[in-house]
Write an enzyme that holds these catalytic residues in place. Structure first.
Site, mmCIF file in Angstrom:
data_model
loop_
_atom_site.group_PDB
_atom_site.id
_atom_site.type_symbol
_atom_site.label_atom_id
_atom_site.label_comp_id
_atom_site.label_asym_id
_atom_site.label_seq_id
_atom_site.Cartn_x
_atom_site.Cartn_y
_atom_site.Cartn_z
ATOM 1 N N LYS A 231 16.522 24.830 40.874
ATOM 2 C CA LYS A 231 17.286 24.860 42.115
ATOM 3 C C LYS A 231 18.718 24.563 41.690
ATOM 4 C CE LYS A 231 18.472 22.098 45.859
ATOM 5 N NZ LYS A 231 18.224 21.162 46.950
ATOM 6 N N GLY B 127 21.396 15.869 54.078
ATOM 7 C CA GLY B 127 21.231 14.545 54.673
ATOM 8 C C GLY B 127 21.881 14.340 56.017
ATOM 9 N N ALA C 16 18.561 22.001 53.209
ATOM 10 C CA ALA C 16 19.575 21.016 53.616
ATOM 11 C C ALA C 16 19.893 21.068 55.093
ATOM 12 C CB ALA C 16 20.877 21.154 52.817
ATOM 13 N N GLY C 17 19.903 19.902 55.683
ATOM 14 C CA GLY C 17 20.359 19.765 57.059
ATOM 15 C C GLY C 17 19.279 19.621 58.099
ATOM 16 N N ASN D 86 14.203 17.018 52.554
ATOM 17 C CA ASN D 86 14.091 15.725 51.863
ATOM 18 C C ASN D 86 14.433 14.573 52.810
ATOM 19 O OD1 ASN D 86 14.869 14.593 48.486
ATOM 20 N ND2 ASN D 86 14.113 13.428 50.190
ATOM 21 N N THR D 87 15.722 14.440 53.141
ATOM 22 C CA THR D 87 16.171 13.288 53.924
ATOM 23 C C THR D 87 15.445 13.129 55.248
ATOM 24 O OG1 THR D 87 18.359 13.618 52.975
ATOM 25 C CG2 THR D 87 18.209 12.113 54.843
#
Lengths: 66, 263
Positions: free
Chosen positions: B105, B166, B192-193, B214-215
Site C-alpha cells: 500500500k 483518522g 481513509a476517512g 483503521n481509525t
C-alpha cells in the site's frame, strides 16, 4: 568493532554475519528485513554477509499500521 | 440467504482472490490481543501493517505476526510516514524482503496535517515499483485524473481517500468517487476517512470494490462491536449496489394501489 544498529551505536567483538547478529539479538528471521549501508540484503545471503566496523545496519519488521 | 448473490461476486485483484471487501488496518489498538480480536470480528481478509525498526532494547517484545497469522490473512505492508519517493521505495523494498508479500500500500505523503498524498511523488514511486514487480496499491486522493495516471503507471488498484486519515468525516466527495468508479477499470478501494458503519456502506453502495478502515474501528468505544458493524455495513453496501437502487425523485409515487379504495 563499532557499528550503527537501528540508529544507535552498537559494539560487536569481531566482524559478524547478519545471521550471527540476529542470533545475538535473539531476533527471529521471519518477518524481518535487513539493510546494511543502505543495501537491502536478501535472506539467503544472511549467513554470508559480513558486518564490519563502521557499518550501518537497519533491522525492520512489521508493526501495527493503517 | 445471500449465497446466490455472492457466489459470482468475487473480488479479484492482480490474480489474487479476496474473501472480504472489508480491509482493516492494525494501527492504534491497545495491544496485539485486541488487534487480533478485532480483525477476527471484522471478517477481514486483508490487513495492513507498517514497516518499522525492530526494538533492539526490548527483544522480548511480542511480534505482530504472532497474533496475525500470515497464512490466514493477507498482509499488506504500507509505506506510512514516507514523504519522499526515495523513502517510499526504500520501505517498499524492505517490506517485500521481509518475505511475506509483494503487495504494497504505497503512501507518499505531501503534508503532515492532512496526510494527503503527494500525488506527483506517488505517480513516480508507483511506476518504479510496478516495474520492479510489486503489486502496487497507491493511497491516492479523489481526483479522477490522478486515478487514471496511476493506472497508466502500473498500479493494480487505486485507493482514493474518503477524507483525511483518522478524520472520520466519511466520503467527502461521493461525486468524484462516482466518476472514478465509472472511468477507472481496475479495482477501487476507498481508503481513509470512514467514520462509522454508514460511511462504509455508502462507499460500497457507490460501487467501490472494497474499503480499508483503521481509525473508525480502533478508535471506537467498542472496537469489536464496530468491527462487526463494519462487516455488516460492507456486505449491505455491496448487496445494495448489486441490487440496483431506485432513482431519486422530487415527487412521491404511491406504494399502495388506488384500485379498491372505498368511495
Amino acid at each position: 568493532m563499532n557499528i550503527q544498529l537501528n540508529g544507535e551505536r552498537y559494539e560487536i567483538p569481531t566482524a559478524y554475519t547478519i545471521t550471527e547478529l540476529l542470533n545475538e539479538l535473539e531476533i527471529p528471521i521471519n518477518g524481518v528485513a535487513v539493510e546494511v549501508n543502505l543495501n537491502i540484503i536478501k535472506k539467503d545471503k544472511f549467513a554470508a554477509t559480513l558486518i564490519n566496523n563502521g557499518d550501518s545496519v537497519e533491522i525492520v519488521n512489521f508493526v501495527g499500521g493503517g | 440467504m445471500t449465497e446466490p448473490h455472492f457466489k459470482n461476486d468475487i473480488l479479484e485483484i492482480a490474480g489474487i482472490q479476496f474473501k472480504s471487501r472489508l480491509w482493516v488496518g492494525t494501527g492504534k489498538y491497545k495491544d496485539f490481543d485486541e488487534t487480533a480480536k478485532v480483525i477476527e470480528a471484522s471478517g477481514a481478509d486483508v490487513v495492513t501493517v507498517a514497516v518499522r525498526r525492530v526494538n533492539i532494547i526490548n527483544r522480548k517484545e511480542p511480534n505482530l505476526l504472532d497474533y496475525i497469522d500470515p497464512k490466514k490473512y493477507k498482509i499488506l505492508p504500507n509505506t506510512a510516514g514516507c514523504y519522499t519517493v526515495e523513502d517510499a521505495l526504500r520501505y517498499s523494498r524492505l517490506a517485500r524482503e521481509a518475505g511475506v508479500s509483494d503487495m504494497v500500500k504505497l503512501e507518499v505523503i505531501g503534508d503532515e496535517r492532512t496526510l494527503f498524498p503527494d500525488v506527483c511523488g506517488l505517480l513516480k514511486a508507483t511506476e518504479i515499483l510496478a516495474k520492479e514487480g510489486f503489486k502496487v496499491f497507491p493511497y491516492s486522493n479523489d481526483d479522477p485524473i490522478i486515478a487514471r495516471r496511476l493506472v497508466d503507471a502500473g498500479a493494480v488498484a487505486v485507493m482514493p481517500l474518503g477524507a483525511p486519515i483518522g478524520s472520520g468525516l466519511g466520503i467527502r466527495n461521493p461525486y468524484n468517487l462516482k466518476i472514478i468508479l465509472e472511468t477507472i477499470k481496475i479495482p477501487i478501494i476507498v481508503d481513509a476517512g470512514v467514520g462509522t458503519a454508514s460511511d462504509a456502506a455508502i462507499a460500497l453502495e457507490l460501487g467501490a470494490d472494497a474499503t480499508l478502515i483503521n481509525t473508525a474501528i480502533a478508535g471506537a468505544k467498542d472496537p469489536v462491536a464496530m468491527a462487526m458493524a463494519m462487516k455488516h455495513a460492507v456486505i449491505a453496501g455491496r448487496l445494495a449496489f448489486l441490487a440496483g437502487r431506485i432513482p431519486r425523485k422530487l415527487y412521491a409515487s404511491a406504494s399502495s394501489p388506488i384500485e379498491g379504495m372505498l368511495h
